[in-house]
Design a protein around this motif. Structure first.
Motif, PDB file in Angstrom:
ATOM      1  N   ARG A 102      -4.132  -7.814  14.321  1.00 48.27           N
ATOM      2  CA  ARG A 102      -3.228  -6.650  14.372  1.00 48.27           C
ATOM      3  C   ARG A 102      -1.823  -7.063  13.949  1.00 48.27           C
ATOM      4  N   ASP A 112       1.109   1.919   7.281  1.00 46.61           N
ATOM      5  CA  ASP A 112       0.358   1.614   8.493  1.00 46.61           C
ATOM      6  C   ASP A 112       1.165   2.109   9.695  1.00 46.61           C
ATOM      7  N   SER A 113       0.485   2.632  10.711  1.00 44.28           N
ATOM      8  CA  SER A 113       1.195   3.190  11.872  1.00 44.28           C
ATOM      9  C   SER A 113       2.007   2.128  12.610  1.00 44.28           C
ATOM     10  N   THR A 114       1.523   0.889  12.651  1.00 45.61           N
ATOM     11  CA  THR A 114       2.289  -0.168  13.324  1.00 45.61           C
ATOM     12  C   THR A 114       3.529  -0.522  12.513  1.00 45.61           C
ATOM     13  N   SER A 124       0.836  -1.195   0.000  1.00 44.99           N
ATOM     14  CA  SER A 124       0.000   0.000   0.000  1.00 44.99           C
ATOM     15  C   SER A 124       0.873   1.247   0.000  1.00 44.99           C
TER      16      SER A 124
END
Length: 136
Positions: free
Chosen positions: A49, A10-12, A6
């Motif tokens: 997650r 992603d924050s993680t 993407s």
């Protein structure tokens, strides 16, 4: 494992990459995974997650370098890092994989079976190690 492709980070993944490189370089490194065909970034999820990631650079059809590998601190010690290395070796049919690391991570690679070479103080005050594993 899922390949990250993407445009939006992603924050993680951003946090995980910051464990493996300087926070200032995270966005730049992520862009390389998205834009360069020889760079691959994979993540592992548990309970919906993201808990880990591994990024590799493939030099030829059988050899690769681990550019980044990280597991959330509370998930460490459960074999996730080793599983990620095994996955990328199978996924890309690698004959060898290597990584350059510091003192904090060298034991992880040694325990997996990597051959360790001390590179000395490559950067002022920072001892580095070359870790190489020949896949059987």
């Amino acid at each position: 494992m899922r390949e990250m492709n993407s445009i939006n980070i992603d924050s993680t993944i951003k946090r995980l990459l910051s464990y493996a490189t300087s926070e200032l370089k995270v966005d730049e490194e992520y862009r390389k995974y998205i834009s360069l065909p020889n760079r691959k970034l994979y993540s592992t999820e548990a309970n919906g997650r993201i808990i880990s990631c591994i990024g590799i650079e493939i030099y030829n059809s059988k050899n690769s370098v681990i550019k980044h590998i990280a597991v959330l601190p509370k998930e460490r010690g459960n074999g996730i890092g080793s599983s990620m290395i095994k996955f990328v070796c199978r996924e890309h049919n690698l004959r060898s994989i290597s990584a350059e690391t510091d003192k904090d991570a060298v034991l992880f690679y040694a325990n997996f079976g990597f051959h360790i070479t001390n590179l000395g103080e490559k950067y002022p005050g920072t001892e580095r190690f070359l870790c190489k594993f020949d896949v059987k």
